[in-house]
Design an enzyme around this catalytic site. Sequence first.
Site, PDB file in Angstrom:
ATOM      1  N   CYS A  21      -4.982  -3.374   2.654  1.00 44.38           N
ATOM      2  CA  CYS A  21      -4.671  -3.416   4.079  1.00 44.38           C
ATOM      3  C   CYS A  21      -5.889  -3.667   4.960  1.00 44.38           C
ATOM      4  CB  CYS A  21      -3.927  -2.140   4.489  1.00 44.38           C
ATOM      5  SG  CYS A  21      -2.943  -2.412   5.992  1.00 44.38           S
ATOM      6  N   VAL A  52      -0.056  -2.329  10.802  1.00 49.42           N
ATOM      7  CA  VAL A  52       0.582  -1.923  12.058  1.00 49.42           C
ATOM      8  C   VAL A  52       0.066  -2.742  13.243  1.00 49.42           C
ATOM      9  CG1 VAL A  52       1.082   0.414  11.282  1.00 49.42           C
ATOM     10  CG2 VAL A  52      -1.088  -0.042  12.419  1.00 49.42           C
ATOM     11  N   GLU A  55       0.865  -1.193   0.000  1.00 47.97           N
ATOM     12  CA  GLU A  55       0.000   0.000   0.000  1.00 47.97           C
ATOM     13  C   GLU A  55       0.903   1.244   0.000  1.00 47.97           C
ATOM     14  OE1 GLU A  55      -2.018   0.170   3.767  1.00 47.97           O
ATOM     15  OE2 GLU A  55      -3.438   1.721   3.142  1.00 47.97           O
ATOM     16  N   LYS A 110      -9.639   2.022  -1.669  1.00 50.34           N
ATOM     17  CA  LYS A 110      -9.827   1.367  -0.361  1.00 50.34           C
ATOM     18  C   LYS A 110     -11.182   1.721   0.258  1.00 50.34           C
ATOM     19  CE  LYS A 110      -7.111   0.811   3.936  1.00 50.34           C
ATOM     20  NZ  LYS A 110      -5.844   1.259   4.587  1.00 50.34           N
TER      21      LYS A 110
HETATM   22  C1  ACM Z   1      -3.909   0.012   7.219  1.00 50.96           C
HETATM   23  O1  ACM Z   1      -5.020  -0.100   6.714  1.00 50.96           O
HETATM   24  N1  ACM Z   1      -2.914   0.617   6.583  1.00 50.96           N
HETATM   25  C2  ACM Z   1      -3.637  -0.539   8.555  1.00 50.96           C
END
Ligand code: ACM
Length: 269
Positions: A142, A169, A38, A109
């Site tokens: 992510c 993370v 990402e 996203k």
């Molecule tokens: C994320 O969505 N970068 C944790």
Amino acid sequence: MRLSVLQHSPALGETDANLAAVRETLDGATFDLLVLPELFASGYFFHSTAQVEALAEPVPGGPTTAALIEMARAGGGHVCGGLVERAGGRLYNSAVLAGPDGWIGTYRKLHLFYQESRWFTPGDAPPAVYDLGAARVGMLICFDWRYPEVARMLALQGAQLLLHPANLVQPHCQAAMVTRSLENRVFIATANRIGTEAQPGGESLTFTGRSQIIDPQGHLLAQAEPREPALLEVSIDPAQADDKSITGTDHLFENRRPEHYGILTAPVN
Ligand code: ACM
């Protein structure tokens, strides 16, 4: 097909240098499909909308999409990676799929994480599936892993392989993706990053690495270290993902009961 996943540590805001570093890491490597993290060329932990605006680019037409196309040509396959997309006056956290002939598709996203909603607009369309010839693929980004609907929508549309650019993370995704794979009988390639980024206020995020490739039976085919750069390479047969039969009588998709799943799409009060 030969599937590769790159794990690296981009420097925040240094798009040109980060793209050059990825090219250097690839160093003539060939692949059928390469997945990058990402926001792989911009960095992640921004501190202002102005900073994100300065890193944003149109798709196709921006420098990161051009670099993805160039990587696809050099590697002889397709490439997927994340970038800051500017479109219609909005900023999106997007993943782009490119091939030697150019841009193929963009996924914005849907589920933004933590401070991302300060600058990004959530995605405005469901994820799509692309038939690349070697495999049918779909993208999620992510934190979308926390929402099993995303992987499911892709699998129901026929995706054999989920491309998952990430900047993770929290510690749970790598294990959870085994379940996403078992739930959907798909390959999943998670390209995560490593390193730490700090905002001027002092808050920092450390990324968890452990990029991985999982097969439709939930087996881990490859996994990188938590703190080391890596270029994973595995050979897969995407057709394995077409077998949704768990036993002779239990078919993963045919035995679904969508007539009872209405609550999944009802707004929460
Ligand atoms: C994320 O969505 N970068 C944790």
